[in-house]
Design a protein around this motif. Structure first.
Motif: not given
Length: 380
Positions: A224-248
């Motif tokens: 159930n690990l999503i992507g690679e171990e240790g890259r979670g913060f990086i994945y979030l930084m990559e995903g947050l622009p879409r999240e923020r645009l959806a809110i906008a």
């Protein structure tokens, strides 16, 4: 305003979403606000109508449309319907995209069909009691133990938290690795030690289930690990622009809806023998709001096109989120004022919007954090 980013296919899809909202959401939303949660039956109804994860492949029941504009239409129509308690945007644009980008073939087979049908509801679990916008302050830990991770910690303010079947949890897997010490784990309903706290009592958006989540020695399979171990913060930084645009997107649509209702109100409301819309100060207020809405919509549409092209950057996303949500606060506040005493009555949409709007500048990253992101890009 005239918008040229949508095609005839998008317009047809909008009709479908609007009809669904009119039939399945608007008549029941007041009850859901009283209940503090949206029934799961709404999710499966949305799945049957093709409103969930339209970008997922057809083999899993999705439409295979890798086009954010369809999800933007869903966000807009929910905002126009004043359906703030429906968590489809969190599911479609904040949680599932991590799986779309990072899931293994085995994970896709396990989860995707249910996410499209509405039988599986997704949430993203980042915020903690002592870590909101500062994600690097997260204390939830996941320690590898054979074929499992042992997950311990607490999350809060999690939208879809009560209904969620899959919570994508950000946890610290290596306390000594700074930003490379975080990973994403998919925690599923029924895992021993995974508990939900109370459905949080918010001042607005009452129908949206927002929960505390607790993890007490939860054994999460390494599968159930999503992507690679240790890259979670990086994945979030990559995903947050879409999240923020959806809110906008939702923010500017909600603003436009309240503005339109206020146009009707000032035309009909009389004072001193004439429509209040005839007074110069009211016309000036309406003119200013109309201009701000048009300018903001133009920028948000540009960001939608950029996201589709794969080149929406972090700074533009932060700008869209900051500006659209702060504008939403200003527009709703001015529209309450123009409604006079009626604007303070709970049965009026503008009063409800006044309460629901307040969270917009907080979740997804506060306005202050958005400004910090923009400021850093200037390399001052």
């Amino acid at each position: 305003m005239r918008r040229d980013i949508y095609t005839a296919d998008h317009d047809a899809f909008r009709d479908t979403v609007r009809t669904f909202a009119e039939r399945e959401i608007i008549p029941h939303h007041e009850k859901w606000e009283s209940d503090g949660i949206v029934p799961r039956e709404l999710w499966t109804a949305a799945g049957r109508q093709g409103l969930l994860c339209v970008d997922l492949p057809e083999k899993f029941g999705g439409a295979g449309l890798d086009d954010f504009r369809y999800h933007a239409i869903i966000a807009e129509e929910l905002a126009y319907a004043r359906a703030s308690g429906v968590g489809f945007v969190v599911h479609n644009d904040m949680a599932v995209p991590y799986l779309t980008r990072l899931a293994t073939d085995e994970q896709k087979e396990r989860w995707f069909a249910g996410l499209v049908s509405g039988e599986r509801i997704a949430a993203i679990a980042m915020s903690e009691p002592a870590a909101g916008s500062d994600l690097q302050g997260i204390a939830t830990t996941a320690k590898r133990d054979g074929d499992d991770y042992i997950l311990n910690g607490q999350k809060t303010f999690i939208t879809n938290g009560i209904n969620a079947d899959i919570a994508i949890v950000l946890a610290r897997t290596d306390p000594d690795a700074a930003h490379l010490g975080f990973s994403l784990l998919a925690v599923e309903r029924g895992m021993p030690g995974f508990e939900r706290g109370r459905n949080l009592d918010k001042i607005g958006m009452k129908a949206q289930d927002t929960a505390e989540l607790f993890f007490n020695d939860v054994r999460v399979p390494a599968a159930n690990l999503i992507g690679e171990e240790g890259r979670g913060f990086i994945y979030l930084m990559e995903g947050l622009p879409r999240e923020r645009l959806a809110i906008a997107v939702a923010g500017i649509a909600a603003s436009q809806k309240i503005f339109d209702l206020t146009v009707d109100y000032v035309r009909q409301r009389s004072a001193f023998g004439r429509s209040i819309g005839k007074f110069q100060n009211v016309r000036m207020d309406m003119a200013e709001m109309k201009t701000e809405l048009t300018v903001t919509q133009t920028f948000v549409d540009k960001c939608i096109v950029s996201l589709n092209a794969g080149d929406l950057d972090v700074t533009e996303a932060a700008m869209s989120k900051w500006w659209a949500t702060e504008l939403q606060k200003r527009v709703v506040d001015r529209c309450v004022q123009l409604h006079g005493g009626y604007g303070y009555m709970a049965e009026y949409p503008v009063a409800k919007a006044y309460i629901d709007t307040r969270a917009q500048t907080i979740y997804g990253g506060t306005t202050e954090i958005m400004k910090e992101i923009i400021g850093r890009s200037l390399d001052l």
